[in-house]
Design a protein around this motif. Structure first.
Motif, short mmCIF file in Angstrom:
data_model
loop_
_atom_site.label_atom_id
_atom_site.label_comp_id
_atom_site.label_asym_id
_atom_site.label_seq_id
_atom_site.Cartn_x
_atom_site.Cartn_y
_atom_site.Cartn_z
N VAL A 155 69.99 11.04 26.63
CA VAL A 155 71.19 11.87 26.71
C VAL A 155 70.83 13.34 26.92
O VAL A 155 71.71 14.18 27.06
CB VAL A 155 72.07 11.74 25.43
CG1 VAL A 155 72.59 10.32 25.31
CG2 VAL A 155 71.31 12.16 24.19
N LEU A 156 69.52 13.64 26.96
CA LEU A 156 69.05 14.99 27.26
C LEU A 156 68.23 14.92 28.53
O LEU A 156 67.06 14.54 28.51
CB LEU A 156 68.22 15.56 26.10
CG LEU A 156 67.63 16.97 26.33
CD1 LEU A 156 68.75 17.99 26.56
CD2 LEU A 156 66.75 17.38 25.16
N SER A 157 68.85 15.28 29.66
CA SER A 157 68.17 15.24 30.95
C SER A 157 67.38 16.52 31.16
O SER A 157 67.50 17.49 30.42
CB SER A 157 69.21 15.09 32.07
OG SER A 157 70.02 16.25 32.13
N TRP A 158 66.56 16.52 32.21
CA TRP A 158 65.81 17.73 32.54
C TRP A 158 66.75 18.87 32.91
O TRP A 158 66.47 20.04 32.65
CB TRP A 158 64.84 17.45 33.68
CG TRP A 158 63.62 16.70 33.26
CD1 TRP A 158 63.30 15.41 33.58
CD2 TRP A 158 62.57 17.18 32.42
NE1 TRP A 158 62.11 15.06 32.98
CE2 TRP A 158 61.64 16.12 32.27
CE3 TRP A 158 62.32 18.39 31.78
CZ2 TRP A 158 60.48 16.26 31.51
CZ3 TRP A 158 61.18 18.53 31.02
CH2 TRP A 158 60.27 17.47 30.89
N GLY A 172 66.19 13.21 23.88
CA GLY A 172 65.41 12.90 25.07
C GLY A 172 65.03 11.44 25.14
O GLY A 172 65.12 10.80 26.20
N SER A 173 64.62 10.88 24.01
CA SER A 173 64.23 9.47 23.99
C SER A 173 65.43 8.55 24.19
O SER A 173 65.28 7.42 24.66
CB SER A 173 63.55 9.13 22.66
OG SER A 173 64.45 9.26 21.57
N VAL A 206 63.34 18.32 16.58
CA VAL A 206 63.46 16.88 16.32
C VAL A 206 64.69 16.32 17.02
O VAL A 206 64.64 15.24 17.64
CB VAL A 206 63.51 16.61 14.80
CG1 VAL A 206 63.88 15.15 14.53
CG2 VAL A 206 62.18 16.95 14.14
N LYS A 207 65.82 17.04 16.94
CA LYS A 207 67.03 16.57 17.62
C LYS A 207 66.79 16.43 19.12
O LYS A 207 67.21 15.44 19.73
CB LYS A 207 68.18 17.56 17.36
CG LYS A 207 68.76 17.49 15.97
CD LYS A 207 69.77 18.60 15.73
CE LYS A 207 71.00 18.45 16.57
NZ LYS A 207 72.03 19.46 16.22
N SER A 208 66.14 17.42 19.71
CA SER A 208 65.88 17.39 21.15
C SER A 208 65.02 16.19 21.52
O SER A 208 65.25 15.54 22.54
CB SER A 208 65.20 18.70 21.59
OG SER A 208 66.04 19.81 21.35
N LEU A 209 64.03 15.89 20.70
CA LEU A 209 63.16 14.75 20.97
C LEU A 209 63.94 13.44 20.88
O LEU A 209 63.76 12.53 21.71
CB LEU A 209 61.98 14.75 19.99
CG LEU A 209 60.96 15.87 20.17
CD1 LEU A 209 59.93 15.85 19.05
CD2 LEU A 209 60.27 15.78 21.53
N VAL A 210 64.80 13.32 19.87
CA VAL A 210 65.61 12.10 19.73
C VAL A 210 66.56 11.96 20.92
O VAL A 210 66.70 10.88 21.50
CB VAL A 210 66.41 12.11 18.41
CG1 VAL A 210 67.37 10.92 18.36
CG2 VAL A 210 65.46 12.07 17.22
#
Length: 256
Positions: free
Chosen positions: A197-200, A193-194, A187-191
């Motif tokens: 702040v989480l790039s590829w 990403g949206s 869930v944190k990773s999805l937030v």
């Protein structure tokens, strides 16, 4: 927040060895005690990634690590307790992660450093025996755990007394913690990403670090019944304190 490094930086011999060793011991710590893995990783990754990229990258790594731990302890999972805790914690995780994305790098360093020192105190003072808490109370505590976990690393320490209050021990405790941790970090990773702040690039780094953590879960399964948890917990506390002081030093240095 800006991206601090690339996968090629992580592939250099010195950083690669540091991260590989940290990933192995982080995985064992997380699998044996149910906590400490993210904090050990943060201590190793901070000089390489920078503070601002830590939480989101570690969330990806811990997602991979928890998948391996679930496979290693799949027969011991308590699905009922997992569902209750996740029902309370997921809204808190979303809120906490959204708060995190709005912070500056200095604020992140202060938050992480302070929290890493506070959780050592919490670990020593919160009750660890079964408390037979009502489901509503467990849901409320789970929301608090989710809120802290969404905005920091090491929030999993707050999950330990919740699972203990639900009556879980041993391998069942570790397996159930892995299921909850998997969903929380996903869930944190999805937030993140949206919120962009989480790039590829950071996602790929997190996956690589997570893969490095896989062997530790299986070693931990073999050691779980042999290692005195009190000794291991003391070592984890020492790492947490050292990491917290390191982050506070980074924050204070940026002020001057």
């Amino acid at each position: 927040m800006t991206e601090a490094t690339s996968l090629s930086d992580l592939a250099q011999i010195g950083p690669a060895i540091t991260v590989a060793v940290a990933a192995f011991f982080a995985s064992m710590a997380s699998a044996i005690t149910g906590s400490g893995g993210a904090i050990i990783l943060s201590f190793a990754l901070a000089p390489i990634l920078g503070v601002a990229a830590l939480v989101q990258t570690i969330s990806v790594a811990m997602t991979v690590s928890h998948l391996a731990r679930i496979q290693a302890f799949r027969r011991e999972i308590d699905w009922k307790v997992s569902g209750i805790v996740l029902a309370g914690s997921i809204p808190g995780v979303i809120l906490g992660a959204m708060i995190y994305t709005q912070l500056s790098e200095r604020a992140i360093a202060l938050l992480l450093g302070s929290f890493m020192l506070i959780i050592v105190v919490l670990k020593r003072t919160l009750p660890s025996r079964r408390l037979n808490l009502p489901i509503l109370v467990i849901l409320l505590f789970s929301f608090g755990f989710g809120l802290v976990s969404g905005a920091t690393i090491g929030g999993g320490i707050l999950l330990l007394p919740i699972l203990a209050a639900a009556g879980l021990t041993g391998a069942v405790f570790v397996a159930t913690d892995a299921v909850i941790g998997l969903v929380v970090h996903l869930v944190k990773s999805l937030v993140f990403g949206s919120a962009a702040v989480l790039s590829w690039n950071l996602t790929l780094i997190g996956i690589v670090v997570g893969v490095m953590m896989i062997p530790g879960a299986y070693v931990a399964r073999a050691l779980l019944r042999r290692m005195p948890l009190s000794i291991h917990a003391g070592l984890i506390d020492a790492v947490i304190v050292a990491g917290g002081i390191g982050f506070l030093y980074r924050a204070m240095r940026s002020l001057f």
